[in-house]
Design a protein around this motif. Sequence first.
Motif, short mmCIF file in Angstrom:
data_model
loop_
_atom_site.label_atom_id
_atom_site.label_comp_id
_atom_site.label_asym_id
_atom_site.label_seq_id
_atom_site.Cartn_x
_atom_site.Cartn_y
_atom_site.Cartn_z
N THR A 29 38.03 31.91 42.37
CA THR A 29 38.84 33.04 42.78
C THR A 29 40.11 33.14 41.93
OG1 THR A 29 39.87 31.67 44.51
CG2 THR A 29 37.97 33.00 45.14
N GLN A 30 40.60 32.01 41.43
CA GLN A 30 41.78 32.02 40.58
C GLN A 30 41.51 32.64 39.22
OE1 GLN A 30 42.78 27.70 41.09
NE2 GLN A 30 44.87 28.45 41.13
N TRP A 31 40.36 32.30 38.63
CA TRP A 31 40.08 32.70 37.25
C TRP A 31 39.27 33.98 37.11
CZ3 TRP A 31 41.66 30.23 32.68
CH2 TRP A 31 42.36 29.03 32.86
N ARG B 256 26.44 29.55 57.52
CA ARG B 256 27.23 29.25 56.34
C ARG B 256 28.67 29.73 56.51
NH1 ARG B 256 24.34 31.98 52.83
NH2 ARG B 256 22.70 30.43 52.85
N GLU B 257 28.84 30.88 57.14
CA GLU B 257 30.18 31.42 57.36
C GLU B 257 30.98 30.55 58.33
OE1 GLU B 257 29.38 35.38 58.62
OE2 GLU B 257 29.21 36.17 56.56
N ARG B 258 30.29 29.72 59.10
CA ARG B 258 30.96 28.78 60.01
C ARG B 258 31.11 27.40 59.39
NH1 ARG B 258 30.43 30.88 65.42
NH2 ARG B 258 29.16 32.79 65.41
N ASN B 259 30.92 27.34 58.05
CA ASN B 259 31.09 26.09 57.28
C ASN B 259 30.09 25.01 57.68
OD1 ASN B 259 33.22 26.92 55.58
ND2 ASN B 259 34.68 26.61 57.25
N TYR C 221 25.26 34.94 49.14
CA TYR C 221 26.41 34.18 48.64
C TYR C 221 27.33 35.06 47.81
CZ TYR C 221 23.17 30.20 49.32
OH TYR C 221 22.29 29.29 49.82
N PRO C 222 28.64 34.81 47.87
CA PRO C 222 29.51 35.47 46.91
C PRO C 222 29.39 34.82 45.54
CG PRO C 222 30.80 33.96 48.26
CD PRO C 222 29.38 33.94 48.79
N GLY C 223 29.57 35.60 44.51
CA GLY C 223 29.61 35.09 43.14
C GLY C 223 30.85 35.63 42.45
N TYR C 224 31.22 35.00 41.35
CA TYR C 224 32.46 35.39 40.66
C TYR C 224 32.24 35.40 39.15
CZ TYR C 224 34.35 34.36 45.24
OH TYR C 224 34.57 34.35 46.60
N LYS D 33 31.97 29.95 46.83
CA LYS D 33 33.38 30.33 46.89
C LYS D 33 34.24 29.09 46.75
CE LYS D 33 36.64 33.20 49.45
NZ LYS D 33 36.84 34.10 50.60
N PHE D 34 34.77 28.88 45.56
CA PHE D 34 35.66 27.76 45.29
C PHE D 34 36.97 28.29 44.74
CE2 PHE D 34 31.31 26.16 44.76
CZ PHE D 34 31.32 25.12 45.68
#
Length: 410
Positions: free
Chosen positions: A273-275, A313-316, A100-103, A268-269
Motif C-alpha cells: 500500500t505504501q509503494w 479471510r476478512e476476519r483474519n 484478494y486485493p492486489g497492488y 494486503k501488506f
Amino acid sequence: MNNNPFCLPVFTDKWIKHFNTSGQEKRFDFIENVSFVKKSFLPVYINVGKNLTKGISYKFSNTGKDFKKKVFLLYDVPDYFELDTTHNFSSLKTIDIQQYPGYLVGTSQYPDITAFKKSRFGKSSLAKVNKYKRKLESSFDITYTLYYGDISRETYDLVFDKFKELLEKRFSEIHVHNNNLDPDEWEFYYDVIYDMILQKKASIYVIYDGDKPIAGSINYHFDKVAIGAIMAYDIDYSKFYLGFTIIHKLLEWAIDNGLEIFDFSKGKFGYKTQWSDQEYYFSYHILYDSSSLLANLLSSIMSLYFRLKVNLRERNIGMLKNKLLFFFKKKKKRATKDYKISEFDDTIDSQKFSKVSFDVKTLEYLKRITYDFLYSRSEHIRDIEIFQDLNDKKTFVILGKSAKQKVTFE
C-alpha cells in the motif's frame, strides 16, 4: 495477454509434473489460452497452475460447445487484465467472485525512479526511504544483480538455497507458516523458475553483500509487465529495511527498461500500500453450462464456498490458520537472547578481552546487534571488531573506527 507465462508450457508442464499425478492436461475448443485438469469424478475442471499462478488470462473462441454439462474454475484472474469475455454461447454462464486485493505500479507514467518516489512519499518519508539505501551501501559492500535471460546453474542453486534459508529464518521469528516453504511448492518453484529465467519469463533480482545474497525477489514477466512473486531478505539487516531497497531497485529497473506495470500481486501488506499507485482485485471465475442441472448445482456450491472463504479471510482467519500451522508442524523457532546496550569508554586490554566473530555458529546472535551498531553509528563492516570479556562471557564490546559499545546478555 497471449504471452501470459502461466499459460505457457514452460510453466504448465512443470505444474503438471509436480501436482497432477495423472499427468493429464486437457484443452477445450470453447476457451483459448488456458488448459485444465480434472481431479474428481465430478465434471469439474480446474485451470492448470491453480492458485500458484499470479494471474490467469483467457478468451472464448466461439467455436465448439465442449463446455456442455461441465463446470470450470479459473483461479486468480486480475481485473486490470480487462479480458474480453464476450461469447455467443447462450447457456455458458460466468460467476465472478472477488477474492484478494492486489497492488501495482503503473511504471510507464514515470520518467525515472525519483519522479515516482516524489509522487508516492511525503518529504519526511522520502528522506527515510533514501536513507535506508544510502546507509546500506555505506555500511556494506553492496551490489545489485538481475538474472534475466541467463544464469548459471551453480549461481541459481546458491541463490535459491539462500532465499529458502532467509524465508525460513524470517517466518520462524514471527512464528507464522509460509506456504511457499511447503516442500511440494518449494520444489516446484525451484524446478520451474530456472527454465523461465532462460526464456525471459521470470527473473531473480538479488542484493549481494560481498558475495553473499542478503535479499531479493523472484519475478514473472510477460509483455511489458513484471510480477513480484516471492521476496526474501535477511532479518539481521532489519535496521536497513532491505525490503524497501529491493522494491526501489525493482521499480527503478522497470521504469528504466520501459515496463508498463510492476505488479506486487495479491495480499494486503503495508509495503504494497505504501509503494503502489493502484489497487485491483483477483477474482475466481466459475464457468458453467446453465442448461445442466448438475452444473448449476455444482457452480452454486462452489460459489457459496468461495464467498464464505472471503468472509473468513476478512476476519483474519487466514493469519490465525498460518500461526496454527506453524505450531502444529512444530517448526523450530529462532532463538533470541535478551541483552542491554551501554557505553564503553575503556581501551581493549588483550589480557581481559578476546577477539571473536559472529561468523561462528555459537555467536551468530551477535550479527543483528552488530548491524544495528553499523546503522546507528554510520560505520562500515570492514572496520568492525568484536571482543568478548574473558571474565564475563556474556559481555562483548563492538569496536568500530570511530565508535564502540558494550553488549551484555542476561
